[in-house]
Design a protein around this motif. Structure first.
Motif, PDB file in Angstrom:
ATOM      1  N   VAL A   1      76.942 103.931 -24.218  1.00 15.25           N
ATOM      2  CA  VAL A   1      76.525 102.537 -24.350  1.00 15.25           C
ATOM      3  C   VAL A   1      75.669 102.169 -23.140  1.00 15.25           C
ATOM      4  N   LEU A   2      74.727 101.298 -23.411  1.00 15.39           N
ATOM      5  CA  LEU A   2      73.951 100.683 -22.330  1.00 15.39           C
ATOM      6  C   LEU A   2      74.524  99.287 -22.143  1.00 15.39           C
ATOM      7  N   ARG A   3      75.170  99.066 -20.992  1.00  9.48           N
ATOM      8  CA  ARG A   3      75.861  97.802 -20.732  1.00  9.48           C
ATOM      9  C   ARG A   3      75.337  97.239 -19.411  1.00  9.48           C
TER      10      ARG A   3
ATOM     11  N   GLN B   1      67.376 109.313 -19.014  1.00  5.68           N
ATOM     12  CA  GLN B   1      66.339 108.371 -18.598  1.00  5.68           C
ATOM     13  C   GLN B   1      65.374 108.060 -19.739  1.00  5.68           C
ATOM     14  N   ASP B   2      65.075 109.083 -20.544  1.00  5.94           N
ATOM     15  CA  ASP B   2      64.217 108.838 -21.714  1.00  5.94           C
ATOM     16  C   ASP B   2      64.863 107.828 -22.655  1.00  5.94           C
ATOM     17  N   LEU B   3      66.180 107.932 -22.818  1.00  7.01           N
ATOM     18  CA  LEU B   3      66.892 106.990 -23.670  1.00  7.01           C
ATOM     19  C   LEU B   3      66.751 105.567 -23.150  1.00  7.01           C
ATOM     20  N   VAL B   4      67.025 105.390 -21.867  1.00 10.08           N
ATOM     21  CA  VAL B   4      66.965 104.053 -21.275  1.00 10.08           C
ATOM     22  C   VAL B   4      65.557 103.482 -21.372  1.00 10.08           C
ATOM     23  N   ASP B   5      64.563 104.337 -21.164  1.00  8.91           N
ATOM     24  CA  ASP B   5      63.164 103.876 -21.219  1.00  8.91           C
ATOM     25  C   ASP B   5      62.779 103.401 -22.619  1.00  8.91           C
TER      26      ASP B   5
ATOM     27  N   ILE C   1      74.609 103.998 -28.330  1.00  9.89           N
ATOM     28  CA  ILE C   1      73.688 105.122 -28.526  1.00  9.89           C
ATOM     29  C   ILE C   1      74.482 106.276 -29.130  1.00  9.89           C
ATOM     30  N   MET C   2      74.081 106.688 -30.312  1.00 12.05           N
ATOM     31  CA  MET C   2      74.738 107.800 -31.012  1.00 12.05           C
ATOM     32  C   MET C   2      73.714 108.891 -31.272  1.00 12.05           C
TER      33      MET C   2
END
Length: 673
Positions: A101-103, A25-29, A150-151
Motif C-alpha cells: 500500500v502507498l499510505r 520507485q517505478d511504482l511510486v512514480d 498495489i497488487m
C-alpha cells in the motif's frame, strides 16, 4: 522481492521474464494525482492509477499477469480488498509478486500482513459437478480507508497430457473493463509464444458517435504481441443497452478443419463400441419393444435417468470422450460420455444420430467468435427421425414423452461432430401442440362464485409442472394459484391486503392425468369465492379475468442497441368463461373487442361469444420460436405485443344493476359515452 515461498497452489515469488519486472520507485512514480484522477476522486469514485494486464500463451501453458494500483476510498471496496478469493484450476498456480500500500506517500509491504488459506472449491459437488479447483483465500490485515493498494500477481496453467485441446488450440476473450472504474493508465497485452498463428477479432467497438465499427481481424505469429492501451480512460459503453467491446483471440483455423480434427477422436470411440458386447441386458429390454418411437423414448430416458451426470470442470475440454462401455458399467459420465452412450444405443436400434457441440451460455456470441473448439462447453445429441431434427440433452433428468413430445432445448449455433462440417444454425421451430391449454369457468350466482381451472401442460411445461408438483408442498401450490387468481380477477384493486385464503374458499388442486408418452400433465383447480365481483370506486360491478401471462412484457420492454430479441415463448390456448345470474352490458366496447394478429413471428387471435348473462373468449397464441428477431422487424413485433396487452389477454363483463333508476343511468351512460 527476494523471498520465495512455494506451496502446491500458490507461490510468493518474482514475476516471470515475459511479464517484466517493475521496482518500487517505478511504482511510486506511476501513482500521480493528475487532474483526471482528482476529478474522479472528488466525485466520490474509487480510482485505478494503472492497470497492466498481460496474457501469455504457449503450447505448454497459459498465464495471466496483472499489476494494478487503486484507491480504497469506499468502505465496500476496502472490505473486498481486505478479504478475497482466487479460484485456480487443477495444475494452475497463483503467483503473488507484490502486495503493498502507498499510505501518506510511503510504500509499505503488506505481504507480512497477509494470511493465505487454500480451500477446496466444491460448492456444487452434490449436484454432480466435480472439480479439483482450489480456492485461495487471501486476508490482508490493517488496510485503511484512503490507502492506495498495489497488487501484482499472475496465474499459470501448465498443460497435462489430457489437456490435448489446450495444447493444440488457444482461445482467450478479453472484455473491456467495468465502466464504474476510471483508469489513469489501462494496458492489455496478448503475447503469442505458440508455434501456431493466433488470430484476433475486435468486436463491438464504437466510433466517436457511438456507432458500432466493423469487426477488425488481425494475426499474431510466434513471438508477436497485441497491445490495447488507453490513458485517462473510462469505458464509454452504455452497460444497459450496449455490449461491452471485446477482443477474441483464437488459434487461426476454420470450422471445417476443426471438425476434421475432432471427428476422428469420436470415431475412434465409436469403432470400439458394440452394444452387444457390453450391454446384453439393455439389448434384451430394447428388443422387447416393438414400436420404434417407443424404443427411442426408452433409450433417451434410460441414459438421462439411469446414468448419473458427473461434470468435471477440469476435463470438459481436456480429454477424449469416455468409452460407452465404461459409462454403462459405472453408470456415470459427463455430457460427452452420456451423449456417446446414447448415440451407441440409437445406432443399435437403427436411428440416425450425431454428437453436436454447443454453448448455451454464449450462443448469441458464437456467430461473432473466431472458429475454435474451445468455444463449446457442452455436448448433446441430434436425432434425425421421420424427416425432422430433434435435439436431446442426455444430462437432463425427469423428461418424458415420445420424441416429438419432449421438451424443446433453445439454442441456435452448433458444430456437428462429423468430417467437413461448418458451424450450423438451427432452424426456427413452431410447436405442433399447445404448451398450455387452459379452460377457465367462473360461474356466479347470488353472492357466490364457483371457479374451476382445468389446465393441460405439454413439452417443457409438462416436465416442469410434474417436477413442481412432486417437490412442492400442496398448501404452497394452492397458495401460488390463489395469488395468481387474486390478480387475474382484479381483486388486487378492490381488496388489496386481504389474505387470499379468505377470498378463495375451499380451494383445491389435483392432478387429473399424467401421460408419459404424450408428455401431457393435466391438473384442475377449484374454489368458491364470496363477493365474486370486482367493485370500482363508483360501486360498479364487474366480472373480470385477465391472464397476464399472455402479455409478454419482455417483448414490450426490450431495449438494446446490440442484442437482438431472442424469441422463445410457449404456444398457449385459453378458453375463459364468465357467467352470472345478473344482466350484463352485451355491447360494452372491451367486452366485445376481438383481435387478430398475423406477425411473421407469432399469430394471435381472440374470439368472443356474448350472451345476456355472460361471455366466452377463446385466445390462441402460436409463436415461431428459437430465433432472433431482426432489428428491422422488432418495432412491428413490439407494437403487435402492445395490441395483445390492450385488453386482448382476457375478458371483462359489466353488470347492469337491477332497478329502473339503474337502467336509466345505464341508458344515459351508453347514449353519451
Amino acid at each position: 522481492m527476494d523471498k520465495q515461498i512455494e506451496i502446491e497452489n500458490y507461490r510468493i515469488r518474482k514475476s516471470e521474464e515475459w511479464a517484466g519486472n517493475i521496482d518500487d520507485q517505478d511504482l511510486v512514480d506511476r501513482i500521480k494525482d493528475s487532474e483526471f484522477a482528482k476529478r474522479q476522486i472528488d466525485e466520490g469514485k474509487d480510482f485505478c492509477y494503472f492497470l497492466d494486464k498481460k496474457y501469455y500463451t504457449s503450447n505448454t501453458e497459459n498465464s495471466e499477469y496483472i499489476c494494478m494500483a487503486y484507491t480504497l476510498n469506499e468502505p465496500a471496496n476496502l472490505e473486498r480488498a481486505s478479504v478475497s478469493d482466487i479460484v485456480v484450476e487443477e495444475n494452475e498456480v497463483y503467483n503473488i509478486h507484490r502486495i503493498s500500500v502507498l499510505r501518506d506517500g510511503v510504500l509499505i509491504d503488506k505481504i507480512p500482513d497477509t494470511k493465505i488459506k487454500v480451500l477446496d472449491s466444491e460448492n456444487q459437488s452434490s449436484g454432480g459437478i466435480l472439480s479439483s479447483n482450489k480456492k485461495i483465500n487471501i486476508t490482508i490485515k490493517d488496510l485503511r480507508l484512503y490507502d492506495i493498494l498495489i497488487m501484482e500477481d499472475s496465474r499459470v496453467k501448465v498443460f497435462t497430457d489430457r489437456d490435448f485441446l489446450r495444447k493444440e488450440f488457444s482461445k482467450h476473450v478479453w472484455v473491456s473493463p467495468d465502466n464504474y472504474w476510471a483508469y489513469g493508465s489501462y494496458k492489455f497485452t496478448f503475447i503469442n509464444d505458440r508455434e501456431q498463428k493466433i488470430a484476433y477479432k475486435k468486436t463491438f467497438f464504437r466510433d466517436e458517435n457511438g456507432k458500432v465499427l466493423q469487426p477488425e481481424i488481425g494475426y499474431l505469429s510466434k513471438g508477436e504481441t497485441f497491445v490495447f492501451e488507453k490513458q485517462n480512460y473510462i469505458n464509454p459503453v452504455d452497460a444497459n443497452r450496449e455490449i461491452f467491446p471485446y477482443i477474441d483471440f483464437a488459434t487461426d483455423d476454420s470450422w471445417k478443419n476443426l471438425s476434421n480434427y475432432i471427428a476422428p477422436i469420436y470415431a475412434e470411440i465409436f469403432d470400439k463400441a458394440s452394444l452387444k458386447d457390453f450391454a446384453p441386458n439393455l439389448i434384451e429390454k430394447l428388443d422387447e419393444i416393438v414400436d420404434l418411437d417407443e424404443k427411442i423414448q426408452f433409450a433417451v430416458e434410460y441414459v438421462q435417468n439411469n446414468v448419473y451426470y458427473v461434470f468435471n470442470a477440469d476435463e470438459m475440454n481436456g480429454h477424449k470422450p469416455q468409452e460407452p462401455s465404461v459409462t454403462y458399467e459405472n453408470k456415470q459420465g459427463d455430457c460427452k460420455a452420456k451423449s456417446v452412450l446414447l448415440k451407441t444405443i440409437l445406432d443399435y436400434i437403427g436411428v440416425d444420430s450425431s454428437i453436436i457441440l454447443v454453448n448455451f451460455h454464449t450462443d448469441f456470441y458464437i456467430k461473432y467468435y473466431l472458429p475454435s473448439l474451445l468455444t463449446f462447453n457442452h455436448a448433446i445429441v441430434k436425432i434425425n427421425h421421420k424427416g425432422e431434427e430433434y435435439f436431446v440433452d442426455a444430462t437432463i433428468r425427469d423428461e418424458f414423452g415420445l420424441l416429438e413430445n419432449r421438451g424443446l432445448i433453445y439454442f441456435m449455433h452448433y458444430l456437428e461432430v462429423k468430417p467437413d462440417q461448418e458451424l450450423k444454425e438451427r432452424k426456427p421451430y413452431k410447436y405442433p401442440y399447445f404448451c398450455i391449454d387452459e379452460k377457465v369457468e367462473f360461474n356466479t350466482q347470488n353472492s357466490t362464485g364457483n371457479l374451476v381451472l382445468t389446465t393441460t401442460y405439454k413439452g417443457n411445461r409438462a416436465n416442469a409442472m410434474r417436477r413442481y408438483f412432486r417437490n412442492t408442498n400442496k398448501r404452497e401450490v394452492i397458495d401460488s394459484w390463489n395469488n395468481f387468481l387474486f390478480y387475474s380477477l382484479n381483486y388486487s384493486n378492490d381488496r388489496n391486503g386481504t389474505d387470499v385464503r379468505n377470498i378463495f374458499k375451499e380451494a383445491s388442486i389435483d392432478i387429473i392425468s399424467d401421460d408419459k408418452k404424450l408428455n401431457e400433465f393435466k391438473i384442475q383447480y377449484k374454489a368458491s369465492v364470496d363477493n365474486p365481483y370486482y367493485v370500482d370506486p363508483k360501486n360498479n360491478r364487474f366480472l373480470m379475468y385477465f391472464d397476464r401471462n399472455v402479455v409478454k412484457a419482455s417483448a414490450r420492454d426490450f431495449m438494446h442497441e446490440d442484442l437482438t430479441f431472442w424469441h422463445n415463448f410457449d404456444s398457449e390456448k385459453y378458453e375463459i368463461n364468465l357467467y352470472t345470474d345478473q344482466k350484463i352490458d352485451t355491447q360494452e366496447k372491451y367486452t366485445v373487442q376481438e383481435s387478430t394478429i398475423h406477425n411473421p413471428y407469432f399469430d394471435f387471435t381472440s374470439r368472443k361469444k356474448i350472451t345476456k348473462n355472460g361471455a366466452t373468449v377463446n385466445i390462441e397464441f402460436n409463436p415461431l420460436v428459437n430465433l432472433e428477431i431482426p432489428k428491422e422487424d422488432f418495432e412491428k413485433f413490439r407494437t403487435d405485443h402492445h395490441t395483445v396487452a390492450d385488453s386482448n389477454f382476457g375478458l371483462g363483463i359489466d353488470i347492469i344493476e337491477p332497478g329502473l333508476i339503474n337502467m336509466l343511468k345505464f341508458s344515459f351512460k351508453k347514449k353519451f359515452k
